[in-house]
Design a protein around this motif. Structure first.
Motif: not given
Lengths: 429, 395
Positions: B52-59
């Motif tokens: 139930x999460x949103x993975x968010x890329x941190x670049x």
């Protein structure tokens, strides 16, 4: 600087041990001994000895090459072969040494590895290093040991189990295959018992800096004290005998109220007590040390002397849990500790050893140590209100040791310490 | 169907939104949603999605964020990405994130996880220790335990237990996502003028900051567009970019390479989105084992994965051959240990294999590309001048 270093019995013992090891390595082909290249942090000395192998530590060779002023040439050689200016200079020094014939610090040729035992505890560069060496030594067997990082400041049973499974299913069978020797757990236990004895002594030795004056310098001299356990003698009677001798010498210094021995003799006045984070510079080791002892600064604890194992907090190799002990040892090396753990450990040292200040020697090409050091410094300064100092140098690349810059910075730092002392004394009055 | 230009503009907007607005809105839409930030290179986003999460890329902040606070945490000889991630965190760009995951890539990213812990950023900070042991019963089991830890952290926030069905569903969605990204690369291999590498970059990167369902819809449209015979072919050589897998080059640099006479037919810019080669089993009773096996048996080569059993130089050479590339551009972030330490391995092998290459370094905030552009231009010209000579001498 021109004076010869004073030699105590323990120093002579250590010299003999190192010479003996390099002689054995030089004769490895004749004696049929297998040669295992590995690294100091997470070194499995006891297991290597259980299989009667001889250890080679490439980073020790690199630092010794630097102390003998040979590293610049080796690094140049590696850089000619596409190695970047910006990566670990231990790697480049080692690769350059290999390209120049692999002549070790004693002038003898170091034999090629039968095993590359890759425990990359706390340092990803080790992994890349042995990838490079594997291509140079295609016949060597690479044995990978993945040590889980202490990301949550704990060694969990599953982390230990993961490592033990690697030992049982990968490391030991491959060592058996290469050496033709069957794994003998009783023999490993005997080595581990000797390790435990040596570790007890090491902990006591580094704890003597509680005395005022401190009888030892736990950084510049400390790197010699950890020499035997870091070059493969952990788990041997020779190491126990060495540390017994060293400890008795230090106790005698305490009895006489003496300060540390420096390359120019005994330090007469202890003015500042410091804790140092980060490895030393090896190319100008004596000059670097001299800046400190000329100012009456003694290092009462350092993180670098814990790189091959942290014994301050009570952990010891347990012969009754041999493989678990090896796993825990690997996970418990300094650079495998997370940043909050490192801060706590160094804070404890500052407090327990009554340090006046905290100095970071940030190494250009060692991210395992350097990445995070500025944050650690800020936290320690805030937490303990201790004056912090910061200098930059490199491991074995002489291009990155600027004597005057470092001296200027340290002189300013010592002035700050002096003023702080005066203020504190005035406050007492 | 939206026009391609419009899709690309949207993706561009999403990719470089340093406030991660779409993620924030997504979280606000429904109670109990969590955002988990992950650093490069790779992270199994499927498990966050299933929980139930949103993975968010941190670049990092690239060339769009001035670094002030971050520099106080990192010495000049450490790569740029940790200082820009610190800057983003300290400037509260990621305050709506619940947790942060730092995959094992190098000592810098590992120690950055400790800095986040020390500064109490987020509800949880997880250093994801990917196994370097590639036996399913050893490294695979350990990896599954690592994934369980992540799920435990998320459950502590939203109270959700993840089911096998949910995991399989998420695996399926990400399988489709990778399939479509690979389709784009496959089309570009033959018709690189249909979509520039700049456009591809926006499209793939956008997928790291929005729900996978939305990204899949975007990809479907993009795939439909590029099946058409669009664009005008130009006289450029084909190259593969290698080494830029973590700290990302500035867009100007990504563009400059193609402007200087090269079609980039493969790259490792967004390696994490393409790390797993092929599908992961989405009909299994043990999805975590399936994800673990995919990492062990189906991973792309990476400078952060020990490669003794499958040497990376031959894997890259195979990509060059399969993509019909004329050469390789090694682009490493300054002070990037994994990439720079691999350089001699690649270059020594490519000298023997007869694969043409050049190498340069960059940092994410570099904004002067003239020298690099000239270097790439000269490389492209040299290949054209000697194009009749065999480039790849591998089987």
């Amino acid at each position: 600087m021109s004076q010869e270093a004073q030699k105590e019995k323990s120093m002579i013992l250590q010299k003999e041990m190192i010479e003996g090891l390099f002689n054995d390595l030089a004769n490895a082909k004749e004696t049929g001994k297998k040669v295992c290249y590995t690294f100091v942090p997470g070194n499995l000395s006891e297991l290597i000895r259980t299989f009667d192998m001889l250890p080679v530590y490439p980073e020790i060779n690199a630092l010794q090459s630097a102390m003998r002023k040979k590293s610049a040439g080796y690094i140049k050689e590696a850089e000619k072969n596409a190695h970047s200016e910006d990566v670990c200079t231990y790697v480049k020094c080692d690769v350059g040494m290999m390209m120049k014939g692999n002549i070790g610090p004693t002038g003898q040729k170091i034999p090629e590895p039968d095993i590359l035992l890759l425990s990359y505890t706390g340092c990803f560069t080790f992994l890349k290093w042995f990838e490079t060496l594997k291509r140079e030594y295609p016949n060597a067997k690479v044995i990978m040991v993945h040590t889980p990082y202490q990301e949550n400041a704990v060694m969990t049973p599953e982390m230990t189990e993961y490592m033990v499974k690697q030992f049982k299913e990968e490391v030991i069978p491959q060592m058996e295959a290469v050496t033709g020797i069957k794994y003998d757990e009783a023999k490993l236990k005997r080595h581990l018992e000797l390790s435990r004895q040596a570790e007890d002594l090491i902990a006591k030795i580094f704890d003597t800096t509680k005395n005022k004056p401190s009888p030892i310098d736990a950084y510049f001299a400390g790197v010699y004290y950890i020499g035997p356990i870091n070059i493969g003698f952990r788990g041997t009677q020779k190491a126990v005998d060495y540390y017994k001798e060293l400890y008795s010498e230090i106790l005698e210094r305490i009895r006489l109220g003496l300060g540390p021995i420096t390359p120019e003799g005994e330090m007469k006045e202890e003015k500042y007590r410091l804790v140092v984070e980060g490895p030393p510079n090896w190319t100008s080791f004596r000059e670097f040390w001299k800046i400190f002892y000329d100012m009456g600064a003694v290092i009462v604890a350092s993180s670098y002397t814990k790189v091959g194992g942290v014994y301050d907090l009570g952990w010891r190799h347990d012969p009754e849990r041999p493989l678990e002990a090896l796993a825990e040892y690997c996970m418990n090396c300094y650079t495998n500790l997370n940043i909050p753990q490192r801060i706590d450990l160094l804070s404890k040292c500052i407090t327990e050893y009554s340090a006046d200040g905290y100095v970071t020697n940030s190494i250009k090409s060692c991210n395992s140590f350097s990445a995070g050091q500025l944050g650690m410094m800020r936290e320690i300064e805030d937490r303990l209100e201790v004056p912090v100092g910061f200098i930059e140098s490199d491991l074995v690349d002489p291009r990155y040791f600027s004597y005057s810059n470092i001296k200027n910075r340290l002189e300013s730092y010592f002035q700050m310490l002096e003023q702080r002392k005066m203020i504190k004394e005035e406050e007492k009055v | 169907m939206k026009p391609l230009n419009e899709i690309i503009q949207e993706c561009k907007q999403l990719s470089f939104d340093l406030n991660f607005t779409r993620a924030k809105n997504w979280k606000d839409e429904k109670k109990g949603r969590v955002i988990v930030g992950y650093m490069p290179i790779y992270f199994p986003r499927e498990i966050i999605h299933a929980a139930g999460g949103l993975p968010v890329g941190i670049f990092g902040g690239g060339d769009r964020k001035q670094i002030i606070k971050g520099d106080a945490y990192y010495q000049s000889y450490i790569c740029h990405i940790p200082r820009s991630i610190m800057e983003l965190a300290l400037d509260k760009h990621m305050d709506h994130f619940d947790g942060f995951i730092f995959p094992s890539i190098c000592d810098v990213i590992r120690n950055l996880s400790g800095m986040f812990k020390q500064l109490n950023i987020g509800k949880f900070v997880k250093y994801m220790d990917f196994p370097q042991n590639f036996l399913p019963q050893i490294g695979g089991v350990f990896y599954q335990q690592e994934m369980q830890h992540v799920l435990k952290y998320i459950k502590e926030i939203n109270g959700l237990d993840v089911t096998t069905e949910q995991l399989n569903h998420s695996i399926d969605l990400y399988n489709k996502n990778r399939q479509m990204i690979e389709f784009i690369y496959d089309i570009r291999q033959e018709f690189p003028w249909r979509l520039s590498i700049e456009d591809v970059y926006y499209i793939v990167r956008a997928g790291t900051v929005i729900p996978v369902e939305e990204h899949n819809a975007i990809l479907e449209e993009v795939c439909s567009h590029i099946k058409q015979n669009i664009g005008i072919p130009q006289d450029k050589v084909k190259v593969v970019i290698s080494g830029a897998f973590c700290e990302q080059p500035a867009m100007g640099l990504i563009k400059a390479i193609e402007e200087a006479g090269c079609y980039v037919v493969d790259d490792d810019y967004m390696l994490g989105s393409r790390m797993i080669l092929g599908d992961i089993d989405a009909k299994t009773k043990n999805p975590l084992e399936a994800i673990s096996n995919s990492y062990i048996f189906q991973s792309q080569y990476s400078s952060s994965i020990y490669d003794v059993h499958n040497p990376k130089e031959y894997r890259l050479a195979k990509i060059v051959k399969n993509r019909g590339a004329d050469g390789v551009i090694f682009a490493s972030a300054s002070f990037c240990d994994p990439s720079l330490l691999d350089a001699p391995i690649f270059q020594n092998a490519f000298n023997k294999l007869g694969i043409r290459y050049i190498a340069f370094q960059y940092s994410e905030n570099i904004n002067q590309y003239k020298v690099i552009k000239e270097q790439v231009g000269a490389f492209s010209d040299s290949i054209k001048l000697w194009e009749d000579e065999p480039v790849v001498a591998i089987k």
